[in-house]
Motif scaffolding. Structure first.
Motif, PDB file in Angstrom:
ATOM      1  N   THR A 105      37.609  31.774  37.079  1.00  0.00           N
ATOM      2  CA  THR A 105      37.462  31.957  35.639  1.00  0.00           C
ATOM      3  C   THR A 105      36.114  32.571  35.304  1.00  0.00           C
ATOM      4  N   CYS A 106      36.079  33.223  34.170  1.00  0.00           N
ATOM      5  CA  CYS A 106      34.862  33.862  33.683  1.00  0.00           C
ATOM      6  C   CYS A 106      34.021  32.857  32.893  1.00  0.00           C
ATOM      7  N   GLY A 109      35.561  31.282  29.956  1.00  0.00           N
ATOM      8  CA  GLY A 109      36.734  30.456  30.185  1.00  0.00           C
ATOM      9  C   GLY A 109      38.014  31.206  30.491  1.00  0.00           C
ATOM     10  N   THR A 110      38.013  32.504  30.318  1.00  0.00           N
ATOM     11  CA  THR A 110      39.215  33.287  30.590  1.00  0.00           C
ATOM     12  C   THR A 110      39.377  33.506  32.091  1.00  0.00           C
ATOM     13  N   PRO A 111      40.616  33.628  32.560  1.00  0.00           N
ATOM     14  CA  PRO A 111      40.834  33.850  33.995  1.00  0.00           C
ATOM     15  C   PRO A 111      40.472  35.279  34.386  1.00  0.00           C
ATOM     16  N   THR A 113      41.350  38.503  36.393  1.00  0.00           N
ATOM     17  CA  THR A 113      42.589  39.081  36.901  1.00  0.00           C
ATOM     18  C   THR A 113      42.298  40.224  37.866  1.00  0.00           C
ATOM     19  N   CYS A 175      33.456  40.645  33.749  1.00  0.00           N
ATOM     20  CA  CYS A 175      34.692  40.152  33.152  1.00  0.00           C
ATOM     21  C   CYS A 175      35.137  41.020  31.972  1.00  0.00           C
ATOM     22  N   THR A 192      31.646  35.881  36.524  1.00  0.00           N
ATOM     23  CA  THR A 192      32.262  34.686  37.099  1.00  0.00           C
ATOM     24  C   THR A 192      31.243  33.853  37.873  1.00  0.00           C
ATOM     25  N   ASP A 213      32.146  24.076  36.621  1.00  0.00           N
ATOM     26  CA  ASP A 213      33.502  24.337  37.106  1.00  0.00           C
ATOM     27  C   ASP A 213      33.534  25.378  38.213  1.00  0.00           C
TER      28      ASP A 213
END
Length: 529
Positions: A105-106, A109-111, A113, A175, A192, A213
């Motif tokens: 995740t970045c 909070g976004t994944p 890809t 990201c 990330t 995280d």
């Protein structure tokens, strides 16, 4: 590559380098249990300027960006490739493929890809985008295809690159938020990495906060490791003596100390990690009409210099001869391409060569050709302290004895990047370019000049280009003989004059760490009490 070091991680610039290999050190003074929730403060000699990882090649910016950005492939302290964002990868000189780890995740909070990664690669490989790392990590014109479902990225290069998998794999990945609005990357971050930038005060400090995280670091490193600090502060300390005092007082935890303060710091602190870093590299501007465009003039100017004496001065007596463009201990090629290739010190021969080139001495001792003085503007990086300034003054003295008028210009790293980006006038300079693979030097010594490329010295060496072409189709170490021949072609014409390698200690107090990819590896930091 890293930064020009000056200090080119110059390279778009130069990996104004500080790239290096890791070394060992004692741990006395750092023994103790890991401290949870601590702060790690690192002294940096200059403000990093823009933090956009695709716009800068300054080593100080590279260090800052390592806290915010990951790459597909990392390099550990021994120089070995290890997984980071990519769980696995494979390559040939024209293709490379990567399979991403799951769950990345970045900072927002976004994944992350596969499409995000592919867009990073396409941006860096498109010369029209004006990226400072164009041609450094990603060959010009290379294209990437993403399969989000499979989590794979495939790269195809129109030109061969012997180290394509590692070079593309080393590109810092931005990201989606940062790709959409690159303005936020100048003094912010969108990556990330294990830390996020929470405060930036130019010319003073940069504060980063740990991402709890984070779990996809080099070799699987996680943010839950005992002793990994909650916050990291990069404190701008331009005076090395001040940095040494702060370090000994434990007001900072780490600093690179190269000058006369090294002895007193070493007597008190026994934890250190070492970096081999090219410190003495002389470059000439070969722009059309410049006196240094002529190879016979460059060779004569090199002959007029006592490179051994310059090495002693610029390294404060602690240096070794350079053996090539790649930092010692890095990359698969180990041949000494410098010894016996550069012209030796011979003031009389230098004078005769300048005479033969039409630059004759006048009654005032200054050489002229067609009424034009042999007058050179020489730049050197002030971030390297008194030894670099002393070396520049010694160079001026030796060139003046040869009949050359020299104007010295000291410049901060951020100013240096402007100069090598085509925004300043110069004839020669000391600029340490640190690269870890021979391919990483190519855009700085061949190809397009600024603003369309990184060839800041306007070097055009047909023999170098020919050997590079042959080496590029041979994977990895198979091309080492051709890479060696390419470097020798540069040195014979004095396109680049490497003369001083410095084993640079990075001291720690109240913390331990490792050096990888020419910088402190963020996930290796441990605060101890």
């Amino acid at each position: 590559m890293r930064y020009a070091a000056t200090t080119l991680a110059t390279a778009g610039a130069l990996a104004l380098a500080l790239t290096a290999c890791s070394g060992g050190g004692g741990t006395a003074g750092t023994s103790g249990k890991p401290v949870e929730g601590g702060t790690f403060t690192l002294a940096i000699a200059a403000d990093p300027g823009t933090l956009d990882p695709h716009a800068t090649t300054l080593s100080v910016a590279h260090q800052a960006d390592l806290f915010m950005y990951d790459s597909l492939v990392a390099v550990d302290p021994s120089g070995k490739e290890v997984s980071e964002l990519a769980d696995s990868w494979k390559s040939t000189p024209t293709t490379a493929s990567y399979t991403l780890r799951k769950g990345i995740t970045c900072s927002d909070g976004t994944p992350l890809t596969a499409k995000d990664v592919a867009d990073n690669i396409d941006y860096a490989g498109d010369p029209k985008k004006g990226s400072g790392v164009a041609g450094l990590y990603v060959p010009a014109g290379a294209k990437a295809k993403a399969d989000d479902a499979a989590g794979t990225v495939t790269v195809t290069s129109p030109s061969p690159d012997a180290f394509l998998g590692r070079n593309v794999g080393s590109l810092p990945i931005v990201c989606r938020k940062g790709l959409k609005d690159r303005s936020i990357l100048k003094r912010g971050g969108s990556g990330t990495g294990p830390f996020t930038l929470t405060e930036a005060v130019a010319d003073d400090h940069y504060t980063f906060t740990r991402r709890k995280d984070y779990g996809w670091g080099p070799g699987g490193a996680k943010a839950t490791a005992a002793g990994l600090p909650d916050s990291v502060v990069l404190k701008v300390v331009s005076n090395e003596a001040t940095a040494a005092n702060l370090l000994l007082a434990k007001q900072i935890n780490a600093a690179l100390i190269t000058g006369q303060d090294k002895t007193r710091v070493a007597a008190r602190l026994t934890f250190k990690r070492a970096m081999h870093a090219p410190l003495g590299e002389l470059w000439f501007n070969q722009r059309h009409g410049a006196p240094t465009a002529a190879p016979e003039v460059r060779r004569a100017l090199t002959q007029a210099l006592d490179l051994a004496q310059l090495r002693t001065v610029v390294t404060n007596g602690g240096g070794e001869p350079l053996t090539g463009l790649v930092a010692k201990g890095q990359g698969p090629c180990t041949a000494d391409t410098v010894t016996g290739t550069l012209p030796g010190h011979d003031r009389a021969a230098a004078g005769a060569a300048l005479d033969a080139a039409g630059w004759t001495k006048g009654s005032d001792g200054i050489r002229r050709k067609g009424g034009k003085k042999l007058s050179l503007t020489f730049y050197y990086p002030t971030s390297r302290g008194a030894p670099m300034q002393n070396a520049a003054e010694l160079l001026r003295s030796q060139w003046q004895k040869a009949g050359v008028k020299v104007t010295l210009r000291g410049a901060a790293d951020s100013q240096f990047e402007q100069v090598i980006s085509g925004q300043g006038s110069w004839d020669a300079m000391f600029l340490p370019l640190t690269v870890t693979l021979p391919t990483q030097a190519v855009p700085f010594v061949s190809g397009a000049t600024p603003p369309n490329g990184n060839n800041f010295g306007s070097i055009h060496n047909a023999a170098y280009d020919a050997h590079v072409k042959k080496a590029s189709v041979l994977t990895g170490a198979k091309g080492c003989d051709e890479w060696a021949a390419a470097e020798k072609a540069l040195f014979r014409r004095a396109d680049v004059v490497p003369f001083a390698d410095l084993v640079t200690p990075v001291f720690g107090n109240g913390a331990t760490f490792d050096i990888a990819d020419a910088a402190i590896a963020p996930t290796s930091i441990r605060v101890v009490g």
